[in-house]
Motif scaffolding. Structure first.
Motif, PDB file in Angstrom:
ATOM      1  N   UNK A  67       6.932  99.069  15.529  1.00  7.44           N
ATOM      2  CA  UNK A  67       6.659 100.311  16.256  1.00  7.44           C
ATOM      3  C   UNK A  67       5.527 101.086  15.580  1.00  7.44           C
ATOM      4  N   UNK A  70       2.294  99.548  16.593  1.00  8.85           N
ATOM      5  CA  UNK A  70       1.916  99.946  17.946  1.00  8.85           C
ATOM      6  C   UNK A  70       1.430 101.389  17.983  1.00  8.85           C
ATOM      7  N   UNK A  71       2.015 102.240  17.130  1.00  7.99           N
ATOM      8  CA  UNK A  71       1.561 103.631  17.089  1.00  7.99           C
ATOM      9  C   UNK A  71       0.159 103.720  16.492  1.00  7.99           C
ATOM     10  N   UNK A  74      -2.175 102.702  19.141  1.00  8.12           N
ATOM     11  CA  UNK A  74      -2.300 103.777  20.136  1.00  8.12           C
ATOM     12  C   UNK A  74      -3.211 104.894  19.623  1.00  8.12           C
ATOM     13  N   UNK A  91      -0.282 114.709  20.977  1.00  5.72           N
ATOM     14  CA  UNK A  91       0.358 113.776  21.911  1.00  5.72           C
ATOM     15  C   UNK A  91       1.612 113.173  21.280  1.00  5.72           C
ATOM     16  N   UNK A  95       5.839 113.697  22.122  1.00  6.71           N
ATOM     17  CA  UNK A  95       6.789 112.627  22.461  1.00  6.71           C
ATOM     18  C   UNK A  95       7.996 112.624  21.530  1.00  6.71           C
ATOM     19  N   UNK A  96       7.757 112.884  20.237  1.00  9.38           N
ATOM     20  CA  UNK A  96       8.814 112.713  19.235  1.00  9.38           C
ATOM     21  C   UNK A  96       9.264 114.026  18.589  1.00  9.38           C
TER      22      UNK A  96
ATOM     23  N   UNK B 150       4.396  98.781  23.466  1.00  8.83           N
ATOM     24  CA  UNK B 150       5.106 100.025  23.145  1.00  8.83           C
ATOM     25  C   UNK B 150       4.501 101.278  23.779  1.00  8.83           C
ATOM     26  N   UNK B 151       3.543 101.127  24.703  1.00 10.34           N
ATOM     27  CA  UNK B 151       2.967 102.333  25.311  1.00 10.34           C
ATOM     28  C   UNK B 151       4.045 103.204  25.964  1.00 10.34           C
ATOM     29  N   UNK B 153       7.328 102.959  25.453  1.00  9.64           N
ATOM     30  CA  UNK B 153       8.331 103.353  24.453  1.00  9.64           C
ATOM     31  C   UNK B 153       7.871 104.605  23.715  1.00  9.64           C
ATOM     32  N   UNK B 154       6.606 104.641  23.325  1.00  6.06           N
ATOM     33  CA  UNK B 154       6.089 105.808  22.608  1.00  6.06           C
ATOM     34  C   UNK B 154       6.048 107.023  23.539  1.00  6.06           C
ATOM     35  N   UNK B 155       5.620 106.796  24.783  1.00  7.61           N
ATOM     36  CA  UNK B 155       5.578 107.906  25.744  1.00  7.61           C
ATOM     37  C   UNK B 155       6.972 108.503  25.941  1.00  7.61           C
ATOM     38  N   UNK B 157       9.222 108.566  23.598  1.00  3.72           N
ATOM     39  CA  UNK B 157       9.740 109.013  22.309  1.00  3.72           C
ATOM     40  C   UNK B 157      10.850 108.119  21.781  1.00  3.72           C
ATOM     41  N   UNK B 158      10.737 106.832  22.077  1.00  2.50           N
ATOM     42  CA  UNK B 158      11.773 105.887  21.666  1.00  2.50           C
ATOM     43  C   UNK B 158      11.540 105.484  20.211  1.00  2.50           C
TER      44      UNK B 158
END
Lengths: 163, 200
Positions: A67, A70-71, A74, A91, A95-96, B150-151, B153-155, B157-158
């Protein structure tokens, strides 16, 4: 002679240790790195600010979780699309939540977090000052000669002591 | 000392000064109080799972999704698909052990047609892995989209799979469940929320 060899070895060890630093434990992979060094530097900066959600005490820059990878990708994609650093961070935070930031922002819910150490230091200082003052007063008290009444009491007590 | 009258011993010390009262002893209670507060904090903290991060997306519309279909399906999943009725959005992967634990419950919910379950097939190692997993264990999903990078998933907030979102008729996220849904979670939390949202 042996001493010089030993110190040279020590210096070498320390240098190796410092060089290994972060980034050694996985983190950014060669295939992720952007060709534009300026953009890549910004991506690194942002990556160090963001918490990896899988291994929570690492930044995404140092984590080898999928993950986190992937971040990082991104973050780089967004920078290439022309986002500012602020926009990319905003952004991910949108999300988090603030949890994803490794440096929590200074706001109402984090006053205690940021001011805590200073408050504890202050409380400790006050406690030490009070303690020292009290002790000085007790010492003065102890240095005072006994009054006649106290002397008489003491004599009576000593007389009553069982042998 | 032993021959002092009891009454005198209680009220005063041999030096004639009053014995220290409650007031004088109060400072010694401070460390005890501090300890109690800290202990209470730690006790609460012990019972919390640090991987359950409260979602900031509650009461926010589902983010813009346009997920490609997984192999064997011709429809993917878009944000528009999540409007119109109360539904569940479940993030899963064939690599995820907890998803396998949760899977029978999702099958039961789908079998009884209680609520549509849409899936985000997250980060499969190969395009075949997800569909093969569903073919072997059963497919509870109405719509499934693939999320290889993961686009989505990240959007959303997973932070791990499985995670399940309850989405209302307007396409707004109303609840998030982290980890596998147990029968207990379903009966006590998710199903009541779904019914409440349907009544809105």
């Amino acid at each position: 002679m042996t001493r010089r060899v030993l110190s040279a070895a020590a210096v070498l060890l320390v240098a190796l240790f410092l060089l290994s630093g972060t980034g050694h434990a996985g983190g950014v992979q060669p295939d992720e790195i952007l060709s534009d060094p300026a953009l890549e530097a910004r991506a690194r900066e942002i990556g160090r600010e963001l918490r990896c959600l899988v291994c929570q005490n690492q930044s995404i820059d140092e984590s080898n979780a999928e993950l986190a990878r992937d971040m990082r990708i991104l973050v780089r994609a967004r920078l290439q699309e022309g986002d500012t650093d602020r926009e990319v961070l905003d952004y991910v935070v949108s999300r988090y939540g603030d949890f994803v930031r490794l440096r929590p922002p200074f706001q109402t819910s984090t006053y205690l977090l940021w001011c805590g150490p200073a408050l504890i230091l202050m409380a400790g200082t006050i406690a030490v000052v009070v303690f020292v003052r009290n002790r000085a007063r007790t010492r003065d008290d102890a240095a005072r000669p006994l009054t006649d009444a106290e002397r008489a009491r003491l004599a009576a007590l000593l007389r009553d002591q069982p042998r | 000392m032993t021959d002092l009258p009891a009454a005198t011993a209680a009220s005063s010390r041999p030096d004639g000064r009053a014995s220290p009262g409650l007031r004088a002893r109060l400072p010694f209670l401070i460390p005890l109080v501090v300890l109690a507060v800290v202990a209470a904090y730690f006790y609460v903290g012990l019972g919390r799972d640090p991987h359950v991060v409260p979602s900031v997306l509650i009461n926010q519309p589902v983010p813009e999704l346009a997920l490609a279909p997984i192999l064997g399906r011709d429809r993917g999943l878009t944000t528009a698909d999540l409007k119109g009725e109360v539904s569940l959005l479940n993030v899963f992967g064939s690599w995820c052990v907890a998803c396998r634990v949760e899977h029978p419950l999702l099958m039961a919910v789908a079998g009884q047609d209680l609520v549509p379950i849409h899936g985000v097939n997250w980060r499969e190692p190969t395009p075949q892995a997800g569909p093969a997993w569903l073919a072997r264990l059963g497919d509870p999903y109405t719509l499934v989209g693939a999320d290889p990078d993961s686009r989505a998933a990240i959007a959303l907030g997973v932070s791990g799979a499985p995670e399940t979102f309850v989405i209302d008729r307007a396409g707004v996220i109303r609840y998030k469940h982290t980890g596998p849904i147990t029968a207990d979670d379903w009966e006590r939390t998710l199903w009541p929320i779904i019914q409440k949202l349907r009544a809105e």
